[in-house]
Design a protein around this motif. Structure first.
Motif, PDB file in Angstrom:
ATOM      1  N   GLU A  23      -8.379   7.141  -3.128  1.00 33.86           N
ATOM      2  CA  GLU A  23      -8.924   7.318  -1.776  1.00 33.86           C
ATOM      3  C   GLU A  23      -8.957   5.991  -1.019  1.00 33.86           C
ATOM      4  N   GLN A  24      -9.341   4.912  -1.701  1.00 34.21           N
ATOM      5  CA  GLN A  24      -9.377   3.594  -1.059  1.00 34.21           C
ATOM      6  C   GLN A  24      -7.969   3.140  -0.690  1.00 34.21           C
ATOM      7  N   LEU A  25      -7.023   3.400  -1.558  1.00 35.82           N
ATOM      8  CA  LEU A  25      -5.637   3.026  -1.311  1.00 35.82           C
ATOM      9  C   LEU A  25      -5.072   3.777  -0.107  1.00 35.82           C
ATOM     10  N   VAL A  26      -5.346   5.064  -0.041  1.00 34.90           N
ATOM     11  CA  VAL A  26      -4.878   5.875   1.093  1.00 34.90           C
ATOM     12  C   VAL A  26      -5.493   5.360   2.398  1.00 34.90           C
ATOM     13  N   GLU A  27      -6.763   5.024   2.359  1.00 35.86           N
ATOM     14  CA  GLU A  27      -7.428   4.516   3.553  1.00 35.86           C
ATOM     15  C   GLU A  27      -6.761   3.231   4.044  1.00 35.86           C
ATOM     16  N   LYS A  28      -6.440   2.321   3.121  1.00 35.84           N
ATOM     17  CA  LYS A  28      -5.764   1.075   3.492  1.00 35.84           C
ATOM     18  C   LYS A  28      -4.387   1.362   4.086  1.00 35.84           C
ATOM     19  N   GLU A  44       3.521   3.369  -4.909  1.00 31.73           N
ATOM     20  CA  GLU A  44       3.798   3.464  -6.344  1.00 31.73           C
ATOM     21  C   GLU A  44       2.489   3.522  -7.132  1.00 31.73           C
ATOM     22  N   ARG A  45       1.544   2.683  -6.766  1.00 35.34           N
ATOM     23  CA  ARG A  45       0.234   2.705  -7.447  1.00 35.34           C
ATOM     24  C   ARG A  45      -0.457   4.046  -7.201  1.00 35.34           C
ATOM     25  N   GLY A  46      -0.355   4.551  -5.982  1.00 37.36           N
ATOM     26  CA  GLY A  46      -0.962   5.836  -5.653  1.00 37.36           C
ATOM     27  C   GLY A  46      -0.390   6.974  -6.477  1.00 37.36           C
ATOM     28  N   VAL A  47       0.912   6.961  -6.695  1.00 37.55           N
ATOM     29  CA  VAL A  47       1.543   7.996  -7.528  1.00 37.55           C
ATOM     30  C   VAL A  47       0.996   7.919  -8.946  1.00 37.55           C
ATOM     31  N   GLY A  48       0.839   6.717  -9.469  1.00 42.31           N
ATOM     32  CA  GLY A  48       0.268   6.557 -10.806  1.00 42.31           C
ATOM     33  C   GLY A  48      -1.160   7.064 -10.880  1.00 42.31           C
ATOM     34  N   LEU A  49      -1.950   6.760  -9.865  1.00 44.99           N
ATOM     35  CA  LEU A  49      -3.339   7.236  -9.826  1.00 44.99           C
ATOM     36  C   LEU A  49      -3.388   8.756  -9.720  1.00 44.99           C
TER      37      LEU A  49
END
Length: 87
Positions: A23-28, A44-49
């Protein structure tokens, strides 16, 4: 015999941690202040999460199915949950 606490976080804790990070990554990313390279790394990090969240949900679903299965009373004991007839 009591179960030893594992060094790995529980699937629920892992899910909650991963979901919060996602959620924090998407917000950024939504703010649009990242370079293309940063955006690709964040994606890429989001896909892993996301995959970790999916895996944790699948494990939780399997656990619920095993605990709900009246044909498998040993499953409840394996997860440290007393059977209904033990209560």
């Amino acid at each position: 015999m009591p179960r030893k606490p594992s060094a790995d976080p529980s699937p629920v804790a892992d899910f909650e941690t991963s979901l919060e990070a996602l959620e924090q990554l998407v917000e950024k990313m939504e703010h649009g202040e990242m370079s293309l390279e940063q955006s690709l790394a964040a994606y890429e990090r989001g896909v892993g999460l996301y995959r970790r969240c999916q895996q944790a949900l699948e494990q939780a679903e399997l656990r619920v199915r095993l605990l709900s299965d009246p044909e498998n009373p040993a499953a409840a004991e394996a997860f440290g949950t007393p059977r209904a007839d033990d209560a």
